[in-house]
Design an enzyme around this catalytic site. Structure first.
Site, short mmCIF file in Angstrom:
data_model
loop_
_atom_site.label_atom_id
_atom_site.label_comp_id
_atom_site.label_asym_id
_atom_site.label_seq_id
_atom_site.Cartn_x
_atom_site.Cartn_y
_atom_site.Cartn_z
N SER A 171 40.63 38.39 39.58
CA SER A 171 41.15 39.26 38.51
C SER A 171 40.91 38.67 37.13
CB SER A 171 42.65 39.52 38.72
OG SER A 171 43.38 38.32 38.70
N ASP A 172 40.84 37.35 37.01
CA ASP A 172 40.53 36.75 35.71
C ASP A 172 39.11 37.11 35.28
OD1 ASP A 172 42.93 35.51 35.11
OD2 ASP A 172 42.42 33.66 36.14
#
Length: 401
Positions: A171-172
């Site tokens: 997700s980063d």
């Protein structure tokens, strides 16, 4: 002096004061495409990413990829002198990337009004866990939280097992991708409307992850379905799974179109499946996936990985062995495309890492160097702002830089 950037964003100037992964990933992508990126860290320990594994002889390896192509300086933004010097950096910049908790920069006097008072066209990318407003805006954010809250973790794992986090904070990276895309969109708008001030881009990592999941929301809205885990099996196309070969290797196979399913059946001498009403269409195959998986898995289990590779190549079936990173380095396609490149590094001499994606025919990007050491370019960057060696030494002594 560092090598001049190359790529379609050559001439774009970015100041990156973000930390760890999401914000720096966004700035790093723009640096891959030729932007001149100055990475600002707090004096002393620097970016927290430096402390995350893996390391070699104390050198942070992850850091070197995420912050490649950037010039590294130190600056304490909390000090009045630091804020003043930061204003000089901003005066020559097109983009600011930050991922502090919402309101942090405002408390330090680095407000949007202050920034645009110095550089009216400055585009400000703010990456945060949950966005700049809402009841969760002040919560600390981490990739596992974004992935859990978006619904992503719920669909990862074995069908009868617990939810599973991936081995990388995906997700980063996804938030960084959306952040970089947002910057390019805002800059395009500025080209057409130079009378406007630069935009403030509010990029929520949780929302970026949710956006990536495409059909989950509409499926729930229209069908009331709450999708959950299915292991390696595809939930929207069949066959799609990881299968074990005769020699104990693992292969991932995708047959998401009718034509590929037909070719798969012929490659495995399972022609009868083509006319079987249970498997005649993809919806039928998804409904009867267990029976189909048993048949496909049994056929594959009679072949070695090399035999499977050859027959699938002959019949043009989507297939890959399950690679580890050593396999990636050895793959002829990766080698032919120079997808892994060797770049100079101030601490390790040279290192290998991923190349620039995507590729541009006329203005190719390039990885010029790995991520800098703490404050590596202080003299160069601050000297270019007009500071003398004596002034820079004074700032260093006062721990402003």
């Amino acid at each position: 002096m560092t090598e001049a950037p190359a790529g379609p964003l050559q001439g774009l100037k970015i100041v990156d004061i973000s930390t760890v992964v999401a914000g720096p990933f966004a700035a790093g992508l723009l640096g891959d495409y030729g932007a001149d990126v100055v990475k600002v860290e707090m004096p002393g320990a620097g970016d927290s990413l430096r402390a995350l594994a893996p390391h070699k002889g104390g050198a942070p390896l992850w850091w070197k990829v995420t912050n490649r192509n950037k010039k590294g300086v130190t600056l304490d933004l909390r000090q009045a002198e630091g804020r003043q010097l930061f204003g000089k950096l901003i005066a020559g910049a097109d983009v600011l990337v930050e991922n502090f908790r919402p309101g942090t920069l405002d408390r330090w006097g680095i407000t949007r009004a202050w920034l645009h008072g110095i550089s009216p066209h400055l585009t400000i990318l703010r990456v945060s866990g949950f966005g700049q407003d809402g009841p969760y805006r002040d919560r600390p954010g981490f990739a596992r939280i974004f992935e859990s809250m978006s619904g992503f973790t719920q669909i990862c794992g074995e069908e009868d097992g617990r939810p599973l986090h991936l081995g990388y904070p995906i997700s980063d990276a996804i938030a960084g991708l959306f952040g970089a895309l947002g910057v390019l969109a805002a800059l395009h708008d500025l080209v057409r409307h130079r009378e406007r001030r630069g935009q403030e881009i509010d990029c929520s990592a949780t929302e970026a992850m949710l956006r990536t999941l495409e059909f989950l929301a509409i499926e729930y809205d229209q069908l009331g379905v709450v999708r959950t885990r299915s292991g390696n099996r595809s939930q929207y196309a069949a066959p799609g799974n990881v299968y074990r070969t005769q020699d104990g290797k693992w292969a991932s196979i995708a047959a998401s179109t009718q034509s590929i399913f037909v070719r798969l059946c012929r490659a495995l001498a399972l022609d009868a499946l083509i006319e079987d009403e249970r498997f005649a269409t993809n919806p039928a195959r998804v409904k009867n996936f267990r029976a189909l998986d048993d048949i496909i898995g049994g056929a594959i289990a009679r072949l070695s990985l090399d035999e499977l590779r050859r027959t699938f190549a002959e019949h043009e079936v989507g297939f890959s062995p399950i690679y580890d990173i050593a396999d990636v380095f050895d793959d002829p396609q990766i080698a032919a495309r120079d997808a892994i490149v060797r770049v100079p590094d101030a601490e390790l001499g040279s290192v290998r890492m991923q190349g620039v994606v995507p590729r541009f025919s006329e203005t190719p990007g390039r990885v010029h160097h790995a991520g800098p050491t703490i404050g590596q370019h202080n003299d160069e960057v601050y000297g270019a702002l007009g500071l003398s060696a004596t002034e820079i030494a004074g700032l260093r002594a006062r721990k402003v830089i």
